[in-house]
Write a protein that holds these residues in place. Structure first.
Motif, PDB file in Angstrom:
ATOM      1  N   LEU A 154     101.734 -11.474  46.906  1.00 35.94           N
ATOM      2  CA  LEU A 154     101.838 -10.350  45.981  1.00 35.94           C
ATOM      3  C   LEU A 154     103.067  -9.499  46.239  1.00 35.94           C
ATOM      4  O   LEU A 154     103.727  -9.038  45.288  1.00 35.94           O
ATOM      5  CB  LEU A 154     100.580  -9.476  46.078  1.00 35.94           C
ATOM      6  N   PHE A 155     103.404  -9.281  47.501  1.00 32.12           N
ATOM      7  CA  PHE A 155     104.384  -8.235  47.818  1.00 32.12           C
ATOM      8  C   PHE A 155     105.658  -8.743  48.497  1.00 32.12           C
ATOM      9  O   PHE A 155     106.579  -7.952  48.684  1.00 32.12           O
ATOM     10  CB  PHE A 155     103.740  -7.191  48.737  1.00 32.12           C
ATOM     11  N   HIS A 156     105.749 -10.013  48.865  1.00 32.94           N
ATOM     12  CA  HIS A 156     106.914 -10.456  49.629  1.00 32.94           C
ATOM     13  C   HIS A 156     108.107 -10.792  48.732  1.00 32.94           C
ATOM     14  O   HIS A 156     109.248 -10.448  49.051  1.00 32.94           O
ATOM     15  CB  HIS A 156     106.561 -11.673  50.488  1.00 32.94           C
ATOM     16  N   ASP A 157     107.875 -11.473  47.644  1.00 35.03           N
ATOM     17  CA  ASP A 157     108.973 -11.904  46.766  1.00 35.03           C
ATOM     18  C   ASP A 157     108.732 -11.418  45.339  1.00 35.03           C
ATOM     19  O   ASP A 157     108.626 -12.210  44.403  1.00 35.03           O
ATOM     20  CB  ASP A 157     109.096 -13.437  46.786  1.00 35.03           C
ATOM     21  N   ASN A 167     106.672 -24.384  56.210  1.00 34.70           N
ATOM     22  CA  ASN A 167     107.832 -24.270  55.331  1.00 34.70           C
ATOM     23  C   ASN A 167     107.499 -24.568  53.877  1.00 34.70           C
ATOM     24  O   ASN A 167     108.162 -24.067  52.972  1.00 34.70           O
ATOM     25  CB  ASN A 167     108.939 -25.216  55.812  1.00 34.70           C
ATOM     26  N   VAL A 168     106.489 -25.400  53.638  1.00 29.79           N
ATOM     27  CA  VAL A 168     106.150 -25.741  52.257  1.00 29.79           C
ATOM     28  C   VAL A 168     105.094 -24.815  51.681  1.00 29.79           C
ATOM     29  O   VAL A 168     104.651 -25.021  50.550  1.00 29.79           O
ATOM     30  CB  VAL A 168     105.655 -27.204  52.164  1.00 29.79           C
ATOM     31  N   ARG A 169     104.671 -23.824  52.417  1.00 29.37           N
ATOM     32  CA  ARG A 169     103.691 -22.886  51.871  1.00 29.37           C
ATOM     33  C   ARG A 169     104.294 -22.150  50.689  1.00 29.37           C
ATOM     34  O   ARG A 169     105.468 -21.782  50.693  1.00 29.37           O
ATOM     35  CB  ARG A 169     103.254 -21.887  52.954  1.00 29.37           C
ATOM     36  N   PRO A 170     103.512 -21.927  49.638  1.00 34.84           N
ATOM     37  CA  PRO A 170     104.073 -21.319  48.417  1.00 34.84           C
ATOM     38  C   PRO A 170     104.563 -19.900  48.661  1.00 34.84           C
ATOM     39  O   PRO A 170     103.979 -19.152  49.457  1.00 34.84           O
ATOM     40  CB  PRO A 170     102.886 -21.342  47.446  1.00 34.84           C
ATOM     41  N   LYS A 171     105.651 -19.545  47.973  1.00 35.03           N
ATOM     42  CA  LYS A 171     106.212 -18.212  48.094  1.00 35.03           C
ATOM     43  C   LYS A 171     105.830 -17.314  46.920  1.00 35.03           C
ATOM     44  O   LYS A 171     106.123 -16.127  46.938  1.00 35.03           O
ATOM     45  CB  LYS A 171     107.733 -18.294  48.207  1.00 35.03           C
ATOM     46  N   SER A 172     105.222 -17.875  45.887  1.00 32.14           N
ATOM     47  CA  SER A 172     104.759 -17.093  44.741  1.00 32.14           C
ATOM     48  C   SER A 172     103.668 -17.887  44.043  1.00 32.14           C
ATOM     49  O   SER A 172     103.448 -19.081  44.342  1.00 32.14           O
ATOM     50  CB  SER A 172     105.914 -16.805  43.775  1.00 32.14           C
TER      51      SER A 172
END
Length: 564
Positions: A108-111, A317-322
């Protein structure tokens, strides 16, 4: 006159014997089905329920019972219902989305598409710091509660020595593997369940030896005017803050993501390595070579505990960023886990946490408020006072059971808090450290202040510190509840794609259009529900109830701060 065959034998005409056998077989199948589902799905609720009768709860319940009798049992029940509702939300979030609450906060808040640094440093990282404070406060209370129990059982043991002995239970956690893995570690759940049952049995035996006015006790579950008096209202807020635990919401959402049905097949790599090990062992020509092999194997095992493997790094590293880069669990997974998990959570919280808290308050009421140690409203009872009075008025055996129940409560809650700390750091920061290192850090963060208090202040400052930890947890709680209610109320987050029909055929040249992926945005636009999704978000009633609970917690915190 001859009798027809079906008249001579009642079994042939479907008589009472056949009907009875049919019902026995049916009951057997139903019982086996219930046992099978309970064996697979029971565990998360018991683990989360531990947080709701930790030593911090003991201190508040003893204070409430010794000062106001049975009148605040209604608050214990209400707090248990609040906790069950919030834990069900956390369970639904994990089952539907496949992500825990901490990971959702990062998404929610990182990207954010706008003002990334502002969202990270103004919302995400402060929320992480608050979550870590909640873990440290919780672990501090568990360590001190267990240390008190050890000093009650072994009077020659100093309080700081009890803290050190209690802190060593991290070695037990290290031997259990990773309870936050994709599949549950049943040994971890069995240990927690055994400790919970030990607490319940000990408290039940103690209550059986106390003269309890059960009529007045059951009347305490009904609201009364006593609750709204100034002192009782402050204590009621303390019960609420000590019952609903932030770290349990994080852990409950993480454990709910696990697949509790499928059996993961043995990987060819592990089987190959085992064969290599066997060949190495069988090929060892001498005892010295065998010892050298064991040393190398032990060193590799120890090193693997503290070093993140390449596979784990790739997974991080492959964990979703959004939300644009991920998909929720399948509809089959959700339907096979959701309702079992909700039943497990509610039954565990109401069947263990509420009952144990109520028994502690009833014990304090019967012994201190109505019994020979009547303190009235002048002086609240502490853990040391309760043990001494139980020993003098009931007997040595009851006092030992009281200390054992407190020890089991503190140890189980400390195990759960340490694992919850691992979930929080992995979710918020995407840490590239091994679970063993993270658990050691969590334990040290609670061990250092506990040792400081035990050495400098001693037993006289324990009660003050226990109350202080509960106040900190109460203040942090609204910041954790807010994203939980928001996430479970969002249709774009809690929707699951329907599987495509297997019988559908696609003609050549026909273009298949998939629905647009979930896109992040600063606002939460209305999502048009289509037949390709199933919405598992909270309805209007559940959403209203969740925000009402949030407002009650905020109002309680404001009252506590103003009173202080």
């Amino acid at each position: 006159m001859t009798t027809a065959p079906n008249q001579a034998n009642p079994d042939l005409r479907g008589g009472p014997t056949t009907t009875k056998k049919h019902w026995i077989d049916r009951l057997h199948r139903v019982g086996w089905t219930i046992f099978h589902h309970a064996q697979k799905h029971t565990g998360v609720g018991i683990v989360c329920s531990v947080a709701y009768f930790d030593p911090g709860n003991w201190g508040v319940d003893l204070q409430a019972g010794s000062q106001y009798g049975y009148k605040l049992l209604f608050i214990v029940l209400l707090s248990g219902l609040f906790a069950a509702f919030l834990q069900v939300l956390a369970c639904r979030l994990g089952v539907v989305t496949g992500l825990d609450l901490a990971s959702h906060c990062r998404l929610l808040f990182h990207d954010r598409p706008r003002h990334k640094k502002l969202w990270r440093w103004g919302v995400l990282y402060p929320l992480y710091v608050l979550s870590e404070l909640a873990i440290i406060s919780t672990d501090l209370a568990e360590l001190l509660g267990s240390a008190i129990a050890l000093t009650l059982l072994f009077p020659a043991l100093p309080l700081w020595g009890g803290v050190l002995v209690t802190g060593a239970d991290v070695l037990l956690i290290l031997a259990l593997g990773n309870p936050l893995h994709d599949r549950p570690v049943k040994v971890f759940e069995w240990i927690i369940a055994a400790l919970v049952l030990a607490v319940l049995i000990c408290m039940g035996v103690i209550i059986g030896k106390v003269n309890v006015a059960w009529g007045q006790a059951f009347d305490g579950f009904v609201p009364s005017r006593t609750i709204f008096s100034s002192g009782a209202l402050y204590t009621s807020v303390g019960i609420l803050g000590a019952t609903v635990m932030p770290h349990s919401l994080f852990l409950g959402s993480h454990l709910a993501t696990q697949n509790r049905l499928s059996k993961k097949p043995r990987s060819p790599v592990s089987s190959l390595s085992s064969k290599v090990q066997e060949s190495e062992l069988t090929g060892a020509a001498s005892r010295r070579e065998h010892i050298q092999y064991l040393r190398r194997a032990t060193w590799r095992k120890l090193r693997s505990l503290f070093v993140v493997s390449r596979a784990e790094l790739e997974a991080l590293n492959v964990r979703p960023k959004s939300y644009e880069h991920r998909e929720n669990h399948s509809l089959e997974f959700v339907r096979s886990h959701l309702y079992h998990g909700m039943v497990d959570m509610v039954s565990s919280l109401l069947g263990f946490a509420v009952i144990i808290n109520a028994l502690i308050l009833i014990l304090a009421s019967a012994v201190f408020y109505y019994g020979s140690g009547a303190y009235g409203s002048e002086s609240p009872a502490s853990l040391f006072d309760a043990h001494t009075l139980i020993k003098n008025s009931i007997g040595e055996a009851a006092a030992i059971l009281f200390a054992l129940a407190l020890l089991a409560s503190g140890q189980s809650a400390s195990l759960v808090a340490t694992v919850a700390g691992q979930s929080v750091s992995e979710g918020f920061l995407n840490w590239k450290v091994s679970p063993v290192v993270r658990r050691l850090l969590t334990r040290l963060l609670g061990l250092i202040p506990s040792m400081t208090v035990a050495i400098v202040v001693g037993p006289n400052g324990i009660d003050f510190l226990l109350v202080a930890t509960q106040v900190i947890l109460s203040i942090i709680l609204p910041f954790i509840i807010f994203p939980l209610i928001y996430l479970t109320s969002s249709s774009r987050i809690m929707r699951v794609r329907k599987p495509a029909p297997e019988h559908t055929t696609i003609s050549p040249g026909v273009e298949v259009r998939s629905l647009p992926a979930i896109t992040p945005s600063d606002s939460d636009p209305e999502i048009i529900q289509t037949e390709d999704f199933v919405d598992f978000s909270s309805g209007k009633f559940m959403m209203s109830l969740g925000w009402s609970i949030w407002l009650v917690v905020v109002a309680a915190n404001v009252y506590v701060l103003v009173t202080l």
